[in-house]
Write a protein that holds these residues in place. Structure first.
Motif, mmCIF file in Angstrom:
data_model
loop_
_atom_site.group_PDB
_atom_site.id
_atom_site.type_symbol
_atom_site.label_atom_id
_atom_site.label_comp_id
_atom_site.label_asym_id
_atom_site.label_seq_id
_atom_site.Cartn_x
_atom_site.Cartn_y
_atom_site.Cartn_z
ATOM 1 N N ALA A 33 0.812 -1.223 0.000
ATOM 2 C CA ALA A 33 0.000 0.000 0.000
ATOM 3 C C ALA A 33 0.846 1.274 0.000
ATOM 4 C CB ALA A 33 -0.925 0.010 1.220
ATOM 5 N N ASP A 34 2.093 1.170 0.485
ATOM 6 C CA ASP A 34 2.924 2.379 0.607
ATOM 7 C C ASP A 34 3.975 2.490 -0.494
ATOM 8 O OD1 ASP A 34 4.425 0.240 1.408
ATOM 9 O OD2 ASP A 34 5.324 1.242 3.137
ATOM 10 N N ASP A 75 -7.725 2.439 -3.066
ATOM 11 C CA ASP A 75 -7.895 1.638 -1.857
ATOM 12 C C ASP A 75 -7.657 2.528 -0.625
ATOM 13 O OD1 ASP A 75 -7.142 -0.249 0.348
ATOM 14 O OD2 ASP A 75 -7.292 -1.742 -1.242
ATOM 15 N N ARG A 91 -6.397 2.000 2.081
ATOM 16 C CA ARG A 91 -5.074 1.798 2.704
ATOM 17 C C ARG A 91 -3.981 2.517 1.930
ATOM 18 N NH1 ARG A 91 -5.633 -4.553 2.681
ATOM 19 N NH2 ARG A 91 -6.788 -3.954 0.807
#
Length: 206
Positions: free
Chosen positions: A86-87, A127, A129
């Motif tokens: 996600a990052d 998303d 996240r």
């Protein structure tokens, strides 16, 4: 009405899983898949799918590069980036390159299908996240004063690419790559590319 979907991922398990999942949705139909960026561009040029589900990390190309090419060969396609992280910094670059959405791979099957339908209806889906990381990186980029092209060239440099390699990937001339890199160095207050990459990382850009 059924929408055609093309899956790009170098992991057969992911390709098979998505194919199996989408078979349960009568509005979505898988028409093909590829395990590399080059193969994807070639097949999508011929098949012209409505939607492309694109893995963020491919063995031969970065997702933003693939997106830039797909926008040339099949502009109407909706593109959703699919990532395990996600990052990952490539997500923001992919969205800036023209992706219509970004999802994390462990998304529930029903949520994945719902998100793809939303994208097909013209919405931009990120998303939850991913959203905070995307916002932070966008803010960091705005603060740095780097243009999208300067940032793109710096990203390639951070991956260890040489100026000729960056020129080939971006379609820019070597001199233009050098100019963008020097401009990025100046804005970051760095004396060389190593220092620039370090400062860009500290600023949350890479």
């Amino acid at each position: 009405m059924t929408a055609s979907v093309f899956v790009v991922d170098d992991h057969p398990v992911v390709r098979d899983g998505v194919t199996l999942l989408l078979q349960s949705d009568p509005t979505l139909r898988i028409i093909g898949s590829a395990e590399s960026g080059r193969a994807a561009i070639e097949r999508i040029t011929q098949l012209k799918p409505d939607l492309v589900l694109l893995d963020l990390r491919l063995p031969d190309m970065l997702a933003p590069e693939v997106i830039a090419e797909l926008r040339k060969v099949h502009p109407p396609a909706k593109i959703v980036v699919f990532t395990a992280h996600a990052d990952h910094h490539g997500i923001t670059a992919s969205l800036e390159a023209g992706a219509n959405g970004a999802l994390v791979k462990d998304v529930a099957g029903t949520d994945l299908m719902a998100a793809l339908r939303q994208v097909l209806h013209g919405e931009r889906i990120i998303d939850p996240r991913i959203a905070p990381h995307h916002a932070q990186r966008s803010e960091a980029l705005a603060r740095s004063g780097l243009t999208r092209r300067e940032y793109e060239v710096l990203r390639f440099a951070a991956q260890g690419r040489t100026n000729p390699e960056i020129a080939e990937s971006t379609g820019l001339t070597r001199n233009t790559v050098k100019t963008y890199l020097q401009s990025a160095l100046h804005k970051l207050g760095a004396r060389n590319r190593v220092e620039a990459i370090g400062k860009a990382s500290e600023a949350g850009l890479l």
